[in-house]
Write a protein that holds these residues in place. Structure first.
Motif, short mmCIF file in Angstrom:
data_model
loop_
_atom_site.label_atom_id
_atom_site.label_comp_id
_atom_site.label_asym_id
_atom_site.label_seq_id
_atom_site.Cartn_x
_atom_site.Cartn_y
_atom_site.Cartn_z
N GLN A 90 1.18 -1.38 -0.02
CA GLN A 90 -0.16 0.30 0.16
C GLN A 90 0.64 1.43 0.12
O GLN A 90 0.70 2.30 -1.06
N ASP A 91 1.65 0.94 0.75
CA ASP A 91 2.49 2.37 1.20
C ASP A 91 4.02 2.56 -0.59
O ASP A 91 4.15 3.76 0.23
N LEU A 92 4.38 1.57 -0.85
CA LEU A 92 5.54 1.96 -1.35
C LEU A 92 5.33 0.75 -2.73
O LEU A 92 6.12 0.28 -3.44
N ALA A 93 3.71 0.95 -3.20
CA ALA A 93 3.36 0.01 -4.65
C ALA A 93 4.62 0.35 -5.75
O ALA A 93 5.03 -0.07 -6.65
N GLY A 94 4.74 1.94 -5.51
CA GLY A 94 5.62 2.47 -6.85
C GLY A 94 6.72 1.79 -6.66
O GLY A 94 7.97 2.00 -7.89
N GLU A 95 7.65 1.67 -5.98
CA GLU A 95 8.44 0.83 -5.41
C GLU A 95 8.74 -0.59 -6.35
O GLU A 95 9.88 -0.96 -6.06
N VAL A 96 7.96 -1.18 -6.19
CA VAL A 96 8.43 -3.14 -6.33
C VAL A 96 7.80 -2.86 -8.20
O VAL A 96 7.62 -2.55 -8.68
N PRO A 97 9.65 -3.26 -8.33
CA PRO A 97 10.20 -3.50 -9.39
C PRO A 97 9.04 -4.24 -10.71
O PRO A 97 9.02 -5.46 -10.61
N THR A 98 9.53 -4.15 -11.71
CA THR A 98 9.20 -5.36 -12.72
C THR A 98 11.00 -5.95 -12.54
O THR A 98 11.70 -6.50 -12.26
N ILE A 99 10.32 -7.46 -13.15
CA ILE A 99 11.73 -8.34 -13.47
C ILE A 99 12.73 -6.93 -14.50
O ILE A 99 13.86 -7.25 -14.53
N GLY A 100 12.26 -6.83 -15.38
CA GLY A 100 13.02 -5.81 -16.59
C GLY A 100 13.83 -4.36 -15.80
O GLY A 100 14.69 -4.40 -15.89
N LYS A 101 13.11 -3.88 -14.52
CA LYS A 101 13.65 -3.22 -13.56
C LYS A 101 14.63 -3.90 -12.73
O LYS A 101 15.79 -3.15 -12.97
N LEU A 102 14.98 -4.88 -12.23
CA LEU A 102 15.96 -5.33 -11.86
C LEU A 102 16.90 -5.58 -12.62
O LEU A 102 17.81 -5.71 -12.08
N LEU A 103 17.32 -6.31 -13.59
CA LEU A 103 17.99 -6.65 -14.67
C LEU A 103 18.87 -5.55 -15.15
O LEU A 103 19.86 -5.28 -15.00
N LYS A 104 17.77 -4.37 -14.63
CA LYS A 104 18.66 -2.83 -15.33
C LYS A 104 19.21 -2.39 -14.45
O LYS A 104 20.41 -2.11 -14.54
N THR A 105 18.63 -2.57 -12.61
CA THR A 105 19.71 -2.16 -11.97
C THR A 105 21.01 -3.14 -11.60
O THR A 105 21.69 -2.44 -10.98
N LEU A 106 20.72 -4.50 -11.69
CA LEU A 106 21.59 -5.40 -12.18
C LEU A 106 22.64 -5.04 -12.61
O LEU A 106 24.01 -4.33 -12.25
N ASN A 107 22.80 -4.85 -13.96
CA ASN A 107 23.32 -4.23 -15.39
C ASN A 107 24.36 -2.34 -14.85
O ASN A 107 25.69 -3.04 -14.73
N GLN A 108 23.11 -1.71 -13.42
CA GLN A 108 23.63 -0.98 -13.23
C GLN A 108 24.74 -1.29 -12.43
O GLN A 108 25.77 -0.33 -11.89
N ALA A 109 24.55 -2.00 -11.54
CA ALA A 109 25.66 -1.93 -10.63
C ALA A 109 26.97 -2.88 -10.69
O ALA A 109 27.99 -2.91 -10.53
N ARG A 110 27.45 -3.24 -11.85
CA ARG A 110 28.28 -4.18 -12.79
C ARG A 110 28.46 -3.03 -13.45
O ARG A 110 29.64 -2.93 -13.41
N GLY A 111 28.24 -1.84 -14.06
CA GLY A 111 28.54 -1.36 -14.54
C GLY A 111 29.34 -0.13 -13.51
O GLY A 111 30.03 0.84 -14.03
N GLU A 112 28.58 0.01 -12.70
CA GLU A 112 29.70 1.15 -11.64
C GLU A 112 30.49 0.05 -10.28
O GLU A 112 30.77 0.53 -9.35
N ASP A 113 30.80 -1.18 -10.93
CA ASP A 113 32.04 -1.74 -10.47
C ASP A 113 31.79 -2.57 -9.07
O ASP A 113 32.35 -1.72 -7.89
N ALA A 114 29.92 -2.95 -8.91
CA ALA A 114 29.96 -2.89 -7.53
C ALA A 114 30.39 -4.18 -6.39
O ALA A 114 30.89 -4.80 -7.93
N ASP A 115 30.82 -4.04 -5.42
CA ASP A 115 31.20 -5.15 -5.26
C ASP A 115 30.91 -6.69 -5.37
O ASP A 115 31.54 -7.87 -5.65
N MET A 116 29.64 -6.77 -5.89
CA MET A 116 28.61 -8.24 -5.77
C MET A 116 27.92 -7.03 -6.81
O MET A 116 26.85 -6.96 -6.48
N ALA A 117 27.93 -8.20 -7.78
CA ALA A 117 26.38 -8.02 -8.50
C ALA A 117 25.91 -9.38 -9.77
O ALA A 117 27.12 -9.80 -10.23
#
Length: 155
Positions: A90-117
């Motif tokens: 109810q409070d954060l419905a806009g924060e729940v991602p699509t699977i595509g959004k999760l994959l974009k976040t994964l790719n962003q973390a990889r692009g930013e040299d995250a310690d784990m992605a």
């Protein structure tokens, strides 16, 4: 006799360490070994415009288990499946991602040299688990997403 036993033990230890090093540096083709390559494309899966899935999330912003409906590439419905996620749906419905959004976040973390992605994938190529940690020395930047009950739908 002790020197010979010590030499044999040292050789066995070296062989074991070599095997462990080989496994941890992506020898073979296991999913965890493949996830060690940050720029390697992980899947040929294409996100359909409509589907549903269950997301279990443990992040600083979003925690709990949610049943998510995606229509036309956007989250169209979220149902919390436990006490915390019902409130967050109810409070954060806009924060729940699509699977595509999760994959974009994964790719962003990889692009930013995250310690784990890292991600694990189902046989059809969609992700079933995504683990992120941008900085291992920081607190509360870790994220774990588990994707289950994925079903493409029409319309």
């Amino acid at each position: 006799m002790t020197a010979r036993r010590s030499h044999t033990r040292s050789a066995a230890t070296a062989a074991l360490l070599g095997a462990l090093l080989c496994v941890t540096t992506a020898c073979g083709s296991s999913p965890s070994a493949r996830s060690a390559e940050p720029n390697e494309p992980k899947s040929t899966w294409e996100e359909p415009s409509s589907y549903s899935y269950t997301l279990t999330s443990s992040t600083q912003v979003l925690a709990g288990t949610f049943r998510v409906k995606v229509r036309n590439g956007k989250v169209a419905g979220v149902v919390g499946l436990d006490e915390d996620s019902r409130r967050q749906a109810q409070d954060l419905a806009g924060e729940v991602p699509t699977i595509g959004k999760l994959l974009k976040t994964l790719n962003q973390a990889r692009g930013e040299d995250a310690d784990m992605a890292e991600a694990d994938y189902a046989a059809d190529g969609h992700p079933v688990r995504i683990s992120l940690d941008w900085d291992k020395n920081s607190i509360d930047d870790e994220a774990l997403y588990t994707i289950s009950s994925y079903e493409p739908t029409h319309g």
